[in-house]
Design an enzyme around this catalytic site. Structure first.
Site, mmCIF file in Angstrom:
data_model
loop_
_atom_site.group_PDB
_atom_site.id
_atom_site.type_symbol
_atom_site.label_atom_id
_atom_site.label_comp_id
_atom_site.label_asym_id
_atom_site.label_seq_id
_atom_site.Cartn_x
_atom_site.Cartn_y
_atom_site.Cartn_z
ATOM 1 N N ASP A 1 49.528 51.089 72.504
ATOM 2 C CA ASP A 1 48.543 50.313 73.254
ATOM 3 C C ASP A 1 47.153 50.637 72.697
ATOM 4 O OD1 ASP A 1 46.613 49.463 75.265
ATOM 5 O OD2 ASP A 1 48.364 49.084 76.521
ATOM 6 N N MET A 2 46.457 49.599 72.264
ATOM 7 C CA MET A 2 45.166 49.808 71.606
ATOM 8 C C MET A 2 44.155 50.504 72.521
ATOM 9 S SD MET A 2 43.928 49.706 68.740
ATOM 10 C CE MET A 2 44.602 48.721 67.448
ATOM 11 N N ARG A 3 44.276 50.314 73.828
ATOM 12 C CA ARG A 3 43.350 50.993 74.752
ATOM 13 C C ARG A 3 43.546 52.512 74.676
ATOM 14 N NH1 ARG A 3 45.218 46.791 79.259
ATOM 15 N NH2 ARG A 3 47.085 47.191 78.051
ATOM 16 N N GLU B 1 41.766 39.169 71.993
ATOM 17 C CA GLU B 1 40.870 38.648 73.036
ATOM 18 C C GLU B 1 39.994 39.736 73.651
ATOM 19 O OE1 GLU B 1 43.290 36.515 75.933
ATOM 20 O OE2 GLU B 1 44.362 35.555 74.290
ATOM 21 N N ILE C 1 44.993 42.102 72.033
ATOM 22 C CA ILE C 1 43.970 42.842 71.284
ATOM 23 C C ILE C 1 42.876 41.883 70.809
ATOM 24 C CG2 ILE C 1 43.541 44.275 69.242
ATOM 25 C CD1 ILE C 1 46.462 45.254 69.435
ATOM 26 N N GLU D 1 50.294 30.182 75.951
ATOM 27 C CA GLU D 1 51.540 29.624 75.424
ATOM 28 C C GLU D 1 52.276 28.779 76.465
ATOM 29 O OE1 GLU D 1 53.412 32.512 72.314
ATOM 30 O OE2 GLU D 1 52.129 33.708 73.612
ATOM 31 N N HIS E 1 46.586 36.121 65.757
ATOM 32 C CA HIS E 1 47.209 36.468 67.038
ATOM 33 C C HIS E 1 47.489 37.968 66.998
ATOM 34 C CE1 HIS E 1 50.098 35.557 70.479
ATOM 35 N NE2 HIS E 1 50.438 36.788 70.128
ATOM 36 N N LEU E 2 46.665 38.737 67.729
ATOM 37 C CA LEU E 2 46.813 40.202 67.728
ATOM 38 C C LEU E 2 47.186 40.673 69.123
ATOM 39 C CD1 LEU E 2 43.657 41.519 65.788
ATOM 40 C CD2 LEU E 2 45.980 41.268 64.913
ATOM 41 N N HIS F 1 55.208 32.983 66.614
ATOM 42 C CA HIS F 1 53.962 32.785 67.373
ATOM 43 C C HIS F 1 53.345 31.398 67.140
ATOM 44 C CE1 HIS F 1 53.044 37.421 67.254
ATOM 45 N NE2 HIS F 1 53.746 37.119 68.332
ATOM 46 N N ARG G 1 55.987 47.541 65.195
ATOM 47 C CA ARG G 1 56.597 47.005 63.971
ATOM 48 C C ARG G 1 55.724 47.322 62.760
ATOM 49 N NH1 ARG G 1 57.298 41.063 66.065
ATOM 50 N NH2 ARG G 1 57.385 41.813 68.186
HETATM 51 P P1 AMP Z 1 50.016 40.845 74.203
HETATM 52 O O1 AMP Z 1 51.235 41.140 73.396
HETATM 53 O O2 AMP Z 1 49.245 39.672 73.722
HETATM 54 O O3 AMP Z 1 50.284 40.812 75.689
HETATM 55 O O4 AMP Z 1 49.034 42.096 73.988
HETATM 56 C C1 AMP Z 1 49.348 43.363 74.470
HETATM 57 C C2 AMP Z 1 48.472 44.391 73.792
HETATM 58 O O5 AMP Z 1 47.100 44.049 73.925
HETATM 59 C C3 AMP Z 1 48.581 45.791 74.409
HETATM 60 O O6 AMP Z 1 49.642 46.511 73.866
HETATM 61 C C4 AMP Z 1 47.240 46.388 74.030
HETATM 62 O O7 AMP Z 1 47.362 47.016 72.754
HETATM 63 C C5 AMP Z 1 46.310 45.215 73.874
HETATM 64 N N1 AMP Z 1 45.288 45.124 74.924
HETATM 65 C C6 AMP Z 1 45.396 44.601 76.155
HETATM 66 N N2 AMP Z 1 44.209 44.714 76.815
HETATM 67 C C7 AMP Z 1 43.354 45.318 75.980
HETATM 68 C C8 AMP Z 1 41.982 45.728 76.065
HETATM 69 N N3 AMP Z 1 41.263 45.506 77.149
HETATM 70 N N4 AMP Z 1 41.445 46.330 74.991
HETATM 71 C C9 AMP Z 1 42.167 46.552 73.873
HETATM 72 N N5 AMP Z 1 43.454 46.182 73.728
HETATM 73 C C10 AMP Z 1 44.037 45.582 74.765
#
Ligand code: AMP
Length: 400
Positions: free
Chosen positions: A285-287, A336, A334, A387, A211-212, A183, A244
């Site tokens: 997925d955090m949502r 953002e 997450i 990125e 970076h989450l 990352h 992971r």
């Molecule tokens: P990325 O790998 O940066 O694309 O992030 C993907 C992850 O971001 C998803 O698996 C979710 O867990 C999280 N995510 C995306 N949108 C949201 C949101 N509005 N609230 C909380 N988590 C989110």
């Protein structure tokens, strides 16, 4: 200058065409399910503007070369073409692992391929696809420079006391086993943006970047240079991620092999694909996890607790590494979007001068947002990562 940025995965290609005179995005695209019975391609020109057009193809896409060819056909031909193929000045490629040889972006030269091939064993899931994609693109665009931008490059300044594992020295010397991180392009981008936003030269700024996303990592950046990061030889180490595990006792491998009769390959798959948030609560997925917590799901609550506790442990250890911290930055899916994760990841650090403004933290913003309280000694920021733009900037600077 127009730069095409390509991120080739094992069965997908993500791409963006950027006009680097204005740093604006002309095209984004995603090719998926390459090699499967039915593939797909979504191409968006001038995304987010009133000129936006979307083209979707559903058809077999046998290989990456064909995926790329179809994409170029949409970018440079037909009704929605944005430019001719001759207008594309350079191509930037994301490559996950550069090892110790590739510590900075490079323009591809023929004699580099043996060394590049060597990097594949450091990221067997990613590098063969990344480099294969670069080769395909070089056939389609033989006359323009191709630049490889390595995700590990920003971490090449990490000193030996932080990158060495306490293993027999020959593991490093003979097998190149050490911590490389990942990352890096994202950490570098948001650290640079943060320094600019707080109004200090990057070389005088100490920042913790978090970076989450589905993958997650943290970096300690001292005077603009990375001095530690949470991912290791591979992207499995460190924080709790979507699927992971992050840090575990290395003896878990042996324990599972002896007690469950699992093979090394099975354990590796479990740690990479079945662990993390998904392992703890069945969701990555955090949502979905927040929605489940609302309904009283105890496993989901545990998963959130384990992830944010690990984040807090790493933040506090990096405060110790840096000694003085100007800012903490959250980024990626997450980081953002998730105010609760941000708040819980910094909970209890008020006595170290880290204090979130809860009201601002709960605001949604697409632009960078400062979420620290006025009396926080450390600034806390949410900064969207980009990125593709970072790769395009690196490519431009190499080409120029
Ligand atoms: P990325 O790998 O940066 O694309 O992030 C993907 C992850 O971001 C998803 O698996 C979710 O867990 C999280 N995510 C995306 N949108 C949201 C949101 N509005 N609230 C909380 N988590 C989110």
């Amino acid at each position: 200058m127009k730069i095409l940025v390509i991120n080739s995965g094992s069965s997908s290609i993500k791409y963006q065409l950027l006009d680097m005179d204005t740093e604006s995005v002309m095209v984004t695209g995603l090719v998926e399910r390459i090699g499967e019975a039915q593939g797909s391609l979504v191409n968006k020109t001038f995304p987010g503007t009133d000129k936006q057009t979307v083209t979707e193809l559903d058809q077999p896409i046998p290989n990456h070369s064909e995926g790329l060819r179809l994409s170029i056909e949409l970018i440079c031909g037909g009704d929605n073409a944005v430019c001719s193929i001759k207008d594309i000045d350079a191509v930037g490629h994301r490559v996950v692992a550069g090892g110790e040889k590739f510590c900075a972006p490079v323009m591809v030269k023929d004699d580099m391929w043996p060394d590049l091939k060597e990097t594949e064993r450091l990221a067997p899931l990613h590098n063969p696809a990344n480099l294969g994609g670069a080769k395909d693109a070089m056939e389609l665009f033989p006359d323009v420079p191709h630049v490889l931008v390595f995700d590990t490059a920003f971490h090449s300044t990490i000193p030996p006391h932080a990158f060495m594992y306490a293993l027999p020295y020959e593991c490093y010397e003979k097998d190149n086993i050490r911590r490389y991180g990942a990352h890096g392009t994202s950490h570098k981008f948001v650290a640079g943006e943060c320094a600019r936003l707080i109004g200090k030269p990057a070389e005088e700024t100490n920042i913790i970047t978090i970076h989450l996303g589905n993958g997650a990592s943290m970096a300690a950046v001292e005077n603009g240079k990375c001095v530690d990061t949470s991912m290791g030889l591979t992207p499995l180490e460190g924080l709790v991620m979507g699927t992971r595990s992050g840090d575990i006792d290395p003896a878990v491998h042996n324990y599972l092999a002896v007690n469950r009769g699992m093979s090394i390959a099975d354990i590796d798959t479990m740690l990479n694909k079945e662990s993390g948030l998904k392992g703890l609560c069945g969701m990555n997925d955090m949502r979905d996890i927040h929605a489940a917590i609302e309904k009283g799901d105890k496993h989901a609550e545990l998963a959130l607790g384990v992830q944010t506790y690990r984040n807090r442990k790493y933040v506090s250890s990096y405060m110790g590494v840096l000694g003085r911290v100007d800012a903490i930055v959250f980024t990626a899916g997450i980081g953002e979007n998730d105010a609760i994760v941000r708040q819980k990841s910094l909970e209890g650090l008020e006595n170290f001068g880290v204090k979130i403004d809860e009201e601002v933290n709960n605001q949604r913003a697409k632009a960078p947002l400062k979420i620290s309280a006025d009396d926080s000694l450390v600034e806390i920021w949410v900064i969207p990562t980009n990125e593709e733009l970072a790769i395009a900037r690196e490519t431009k600077s190499i080409v120029e």
